[in-house]
Structure formats: C-alpha cells, structure tokens
Design a protein around this motif. Structure first.
Motif, PDB file in Angstrom:
ATOM      1  N   GLU A  27       0.848  -1.193   0.000  1.00 14.64           N
ATOM      2  CA  GLU A  27       0.000   0.000   0.000  1.00 14.64           C
ATOM      3  C   GLU A  27       0.884   1.245   0.000  1.00 14.64           C
ATOM      4  N   VAL A  28       0.572   2.182  -0.890  1.00 14.46           N
ATOM      5  CA  VAL A  28       1.316   3.432  -0.971  1.00 14.46           C
ATOM      6  C   VAL A  28       0.518   4.495  -0.225  1.00 14.46           C
ATOM      7  N   THR A  29       1.121   5.010   0.820  1.00 11.26           N
ATOM      8  CA  THR A  29       0.402   5.973   1.657  1.00 11.26           C
ATOM      9  C   THR A  29       1.337   7.113   2.044  1.00 11.26           C
ATOM     10  N   PRO A  30       0.824   8.320   2.179  1.00 10.16           N
ATOM     11  CA  PRO A  30      -0.567   8.732   1.990  1.00 10.16           C
ATOM     12  C   PRO A  30      -0.977   8.706   0.527  1.00 10.16           C
ATOM     13  N   GLY A  31      -2.299   8.791   0.342  1.00 10.53           N
ATOM     14  CA  GLY A  31      -2.858   8.738  -0.997  1.00 10.53           C
ATOM     15  C   GLY A  31      -4.216   9.410  -1.024  1.00 10.53           C
ATOM     16  N   PRO A  32      -4.998   9.162  -2.062  1.00  6.91           N
ATOM     17  CA  PRO A  32      -6.294   9.834  -2.219  1.00  6.91           C
ATOM     18  C   PRO A  32      -7.241   9.642  -1.032  1.00  6.91           C
ATOM     19  N   HIS A  33      -7.170   8.475  -0.386  1.00 11.41           N
ATOM     20  CA  HIS A  33      -8.056   8.242   0.762  1.00 11.41           C
ATOM     21  C   HIS A  33      -7.783   9.255   1.873  1.00 11.41           C
ATOM     22  N   ASP A  34      -6.542   9.709   1.964  1.00  9.59           N
ATOM     23  CA  ASP A  34      -6.153  10.635   3.026  1.00  9.59           C
ATOM     24  C   ASP A  34      -6.573  12.065   2.741  1.00  9.59           C
ATOM     25  N   ILE A  35      -7.060  12.337   1.544  1.00  9.34           N
ATOM     26  CA  ILE A  35      -7.536  13.686   1.213  1.00  9.34           C
ATOM     27  C   ILE A  35      -8.987  13.655   0.748  1.00  9.34           C
ATOM     28  N   GLY A  36      -9.734  12.666   1.249  1.00 11.70           N
ATOM     29  CA  GLY A  36     -11.184  12.716   1.095  1.00 11.70           C
ATOM     30  C   GLY A  36     -11.833  11.758   0.132  1.00 11.70           C
ATOM     31  N   PHE A  37     -11.063  10.934  -0.582  1.00 11.77           N
ATOM     32  CA  PHE A  37     -11.673  10.045  -1.568  1.00 11.77           C
ATOM     33  C   PHE A  37     -11.897   8.643  -0.976  1.00 11.77           C
ATOM     34  N   ASP A  38     -13.162   8.215  -0.937  1.00 12.58           N
ATOM     35  CA  ASP A  38     -13.494   6.883  -0.420  1.00 12.58           C
ATOM     36  C   ASP A  38     -12.960   5.784  -1.326  1.00 12.58           C
ATOM     37  N   TYR A  39     -12.969   6.029  -2.618  1.00  7.03           N
ATOM     38  CA  TYR A  39     -12.516   5.027  -3.583  1.00  7.03           C
ATOM     39  C   TYR A  39     -11.636   5.714  -4.619  1.00  7.03           C
ATOM     40  N   SER A  40     -10.602   5.014  -5.066  1.00  5.43           N
ATOM     41  CA  SER A  40      -9.750   5.562  -6.123  1.00  5.43           C
ATOM     42  C   SER A  40      -9.244   4.443  -7.019  1.00  5.43           C
ATOM     43  N   TYR A  41      -9.170   4.749  -8.291  1.00  3.08           N
ATOM     44  CA  TYR A  41      -8.579   3.864  -9.302  1.00  3.08           C
ATOM     45  C   TYR A  41      -7.863   4.782 -10.271  1.00  3.08           C
ATOM     46  N   LEU A  42      -6.548   4.881 -10.122  1.00  2.00           N
ATOM     47  CA  LEU A  42      -5.820   5.984 -10.728  1.00  2.00           C
ATOM     48  C   LEU A  42      -4.541   5.543 -11.422  1.00  2.00           C
ATOM     49  N   MET A  43      -4.155   6.309 -12.428  1.00  2.00           N
ATOM     50  CA  MET A  43      -2.803   6.235 -12.942  1.00  2.00           C
ATOM     51  C   MET A  43      -1.912   6.901 -11.899  1.00  2.00           C
TER      52      MET A  43
END
Length: 519
Positions: free
Chosen positions: A152-168
């Motif tokens: 797991e790469v953290t921090p990421g989108p979940h840490d800035i408000g996104f419940d779900y992410s699928y990203l480049m």
C-alpha cells in the motif's frame, strides 16, 4: 519579472478577499442534493470539440451536454500545466502559493498533504460518497522516490477525502505504468515486483533510445526525452522494472477507466456521490483503442478526442440507466490548453490540417497566452441549469466554494483560501462572473478580467521549439485587449499605462498574500 520576483512582493498568508467563508450566501433550496461528476480531459484545447467550433470531426456526446446545458466561453484553468491546475481544482488554492506544485515526476510524493482540506473532504462532510478515477498526477506516498510499489502506498487519495480511487500513478508517459486501486497496484503480479527510479536505469531493462526496434506502437519525437523504459511497445520517461500482468495497455486505458467510472455509478446509485473522472485523453502517448484509431483523419490526437467523447457518452448513459441523470450535476472541462507534439511521433502534426486546437487564441499548454488556460467548460443539470451559452468569467478554482454553497457546507477556516462562491455564475443565473483571474505558466503570472489580459515580464524563453508553442514570455509588460484582439497580436501596454498599473496592483495584492514559488 519572473515568478520568483513576483512572489517576492509579499510573504503573508491572508486569504483572498471575497472568499465564500466570509460572505456566505443563502443555501439553494434543493429537494435532494445532486450527485456531482467532474469529467476532466487532459490537454484538450478550447477548439477541440465540435460544440466549440471543431469541424474536422464531431463530438456528439459532449455536444449533447452542451446543447442541453450551459457552455462557457470564458472559463479558465488557473495554470497552463496539469499538476498545478489539478492542485488548484482540488484545494481551492493557487498553486503558485507553494514551491512544489510544478509538473510532478512519476515517483513524486503526495503534493496535496493529508492535513489539507480538499473538495472531496468537503463533499464527504456533506454526506457524499467520493471517488477518483483516471489521471492523477498529484503524487503518491510521503516523499518522492520512497514508495514501495509492492505494498500500500500511503498517503494517498483516501487521506484527502476520496473513499474510492482507481488511478494512474502519474501520467501515461511516465513510469510506473500501472493502475493504483485504493493505493495498491491493481492486478498485482507477485512474480514481477515493481521498482521505479528516475535517476538510474535498471540493468538488463531495455531503453527506447537504445532499442528503437522494440517500439512497436509509438516512437518518441526527437529530443523530448520520452526514450527511457519501454512498456507495451512505447518508451516512457523514467526507469521501471517489473509489473508483469499489472502493466496497462495504452489502447485500453480509456475503456478501463470508463468501466471503473460506470461501475462506481452503479454501485453507488443508492447514495449521493461526488465522482472525479480524469481521462488520459488527449495526453501523450496517444495510442487509442482500435475502435477509434485512424477514424478522425487527424492522427492519434484526433482519434483520442473521439475516444474522449465516447467516454463521456458512456458515463452519461450509465447515469441515465440508473435513473440518476436528472439529479446529477455534470461539469466537463480540461486541465489546461492543447499541445500537438508533446513527445511522440504519432502523426498528429502532419495530419492536423486546418484544425486549430487552441481555437482563436494564441499559445497552448505551457503558455502565458490565453490558449494556455482558456478551456472548454460545460455544466449540465437538467431542470436546474438552463441551456445556453455564458460569456461570464469563471475559473475552476471557484468550484470548491461554489459547490460548498450548493450542498450547504461552510468552508473550514484554512481551506480553499483562493476559491470564491460563484454558484450563480456556475448555474447560469449570473452572466458576469469573477472580476479577474490569476493564471500561472511555468515562468510567470498573468491576470485577465475578461477584457484585458496582462502578462508580467519574464526572462523565460519566448518559444518552445519542441512543442511548437509560443510561451508568452517577454522581458517587458504585455497587455492585450481581448475584445478586439482575442489572438493577442497587438501589445498595447505602452498605449494604456493606467491599465497596466491596475493589473500590476492586482498581482501585487495577490502575491503579497502568500507566494512561495522559488523560495
């Protein structure tokens, strides 16, 4: 005067006068809060859609949104490149107030820090389920080059408000060339662990500059630097080893992110959601799905526009199928202006013909001229947004405050300092909009009030030979009267010194409130 000097005018931290937090308007009475969908194209120019004047090909799905919604003619990103533009979109803060919002490498750490409050946080506070799908280019992990791509790469989108992410992880032309689902590599292949480096190549991994025979899909343009690690027959920027089954195929990037967006809509149909969809179209490398390849007559860049239009149609159809279209606010736009050759020999220059991706404006991506930040902007919300055209001055940075008003949220004290509440402009009931917009190119700042465009002096180059774009840099003041000179050919700074002084005062005032670029 370059950005460093501009930003030296002041070092305070005061927020923009007129911020929605200081002058909250009554909340619009809604029977139900709408779903909100952002569709953000990549490098799509003002003139790249048929509803904005393109004649070489047609974009019927986008045109349908424009026909039934509100099409803006003077809407702006606040930066002429991707990372700073998206940073401002999500945070409501001008990117030039920080010194680390330039174009991010593929292994950049998170540029938006977890302690920052984003537009996704605001929607979550309002009870929304939030999702981010597609192009990211805002970094992942804590610090540049320290990510473990096999965990797991953290921090990421979940840490800035996104419940779900699928990203480049970054962009199509930069490694790692894998999708990140909820901050882990999607379809992870344990037999091919992933390693990424932006300084040294991995022993035994072929590079595009050494093995042109392996570039079976696209070859890089000379001197652009897209000639390092080869993934799926295309060489990229940066060095990568591993990936195996997790590596994306460029011809399936659009259908993959589209399928994920449709899936998100289906799975959250019984909730109220905010969904950001950042498409890879029209960014390089352009290698569209076979269904669109060689269909536009304008090379792969034109084909990518057709592919983008298909993605829009699929998302709209999914909303319609789930019975959500009537109560969904769709905002379609681009992150910055267009570029034709940005690193790959895909025949887009040779086959451009009379098509003008920049419309009637001058410049393009990277430029201080208006084509750098004047972008398509369409708002669609049946029954709430009257169909038509708006020439109001609007900017993406104001989406934060405007949508906070829409959903009845107060903006936190330290959030969105440069975002202002122009909900009435967004919904079409006000046709004036902002008094001015500050715009950033890599070398300098400029300001427009819809009539005048002032570009501050800069020592940067006037022209980028690689991209064939005029950058708008000059060592002297530039002032253009856009009402009669939309192509910015006649610099009237010497003729209108009072207007120049007025524009300089605006920049002085704004940069005095906090500007860290170059510090």
């Amino acid at each position: 005067m370059d950005i460093k000097l501009l930003c030296g005018i002041g070092l305070g931290t005061a927020s923009l006068a007129g911020n929605a937090t200081t002058a909250k308007k009554p909340v619009i009475a809604l029977p139900q809060k709408p779903n909100v969908v952002f569709i953000v194209a990549d490098d799509l120019g003002y003139g790249d859609l048929s509803c904005y004047g393109m004649t070489r090909a047609q974009t019927p799905n986008v045109d349908a949104l424009a026909h039934n919604g509100l099409r803006f003619t003077d809407a702006h990103a606040v930066a002429a490149t991707s990372t700073p533009s998206r940073y401002s979109l999500f945070t409501g803060q001008y990117s030039w107030r920080r010194n680390d919002t330039h174009i991010a490498p593929g292994n950049a750490g998170m540029i938006i820090r977890p302690e920052q409050i984003t537009i996704a946080d605001m929607f979550k506070e309002a009870g929304y389920v939030t999702g981010a799908i597609g192009k990211w280019h805002l970094g992942l992990g804590d610090k540049t080059g320290t990510q473990d791509w096999n965990a797991e790469v953290t921090p990421g989108p979940h840490d800035i408000g996104f419940d779900y992410s699928y990203l480049m992880a970054a962009t199509g032309d930069r490694v790692p060339c894998v999708w990140m689902e909820n901050q882990r590599v999607a379809n992870y292949d344990a037999s091919a662990p992933i390693f990424v480096d932006y300084e040294r190549p991995f022993e035994g991994e072929p590079l595009g500059k050494d093995h042109p025979e392996m570039l079976t899909k696209l070859k890089p343009s000379p001197n652009h630097g897209h000639n390092q690690t080869i993934v799926n027959g295309i060489s990229r920027i940066g060095y990568m080893k591993g990936g195996g089954k997790a590596l994306w195929e460029d011809e399936h990037i659009a259908d993959t992110l589209t399928a994920k967006a449709v899936e998100f809509i289906h799975q959250r149909k019984d909730t109220t959601f905010f969904l950001y969809v950042g498409t890879n179209d029209v960014h390089v490398p352009r290698y569209p799905n076979e269904a669109f390849r060689d269909k536009s007559g304008m090379g792969y860049r034109g084909d990518a526009i057709l592919q983008f239009d298909w993605t829009v149609g699929q998302i709209v159809e999914a909303l319609h199928r789930e019975g959500l279209l009537e109560n969904t606010l769709i905002i379609l736009t681009s992150d910055n202006g267009p570029v034709v050759d940005d690193g790959y020999a895909d025949r887009s220059v040779e086959l451009l013909g009379d098509h003008r991706p920049w419309g009637d404006f001058r410049g393009g991506k990277y430029s201080s001229f208006q084509a750098g930040t004047t972008i398509p902007f369409i708002v669609h919300w049946p029954g709430m947004v009257e169909a038509g055209t708006s020439d109001a001055l609007f900017t993406q940075i104001d989406l934060y405050a405007s949508l906070a008003h829409l959903v009845g949220q107060n903006i936190a004290k330290d959030a969105a300092p440069d975002s202002r509440d122009f909900l009435n402009t967004l919904l079409g009931t006000d046709r004036k909009g902002r008094d001015y917009v500050i715009e950033a190119s890599p070398q300098t700042l400029s300001v427009t009030d819809g009539r005048w465009h002032y570009i501050a002096p800069s020592n940067g180059p006037a022209y980028n030979k690689l991209t064939n774009i005029e950058l708008g840099n000059a060592p002297h003041d530039q002032l253009y009267y856009l009402k009669t000179d939309v192509g910015e050919q006649d610099n009237v700074a010497a003729k209108y010194p009072k207007i120049v002084r007025k524009m300089k005062r605006i920049l002085d005032k704004e940069t005095a409130k906090g500007c860290l670029l170059g510090k």
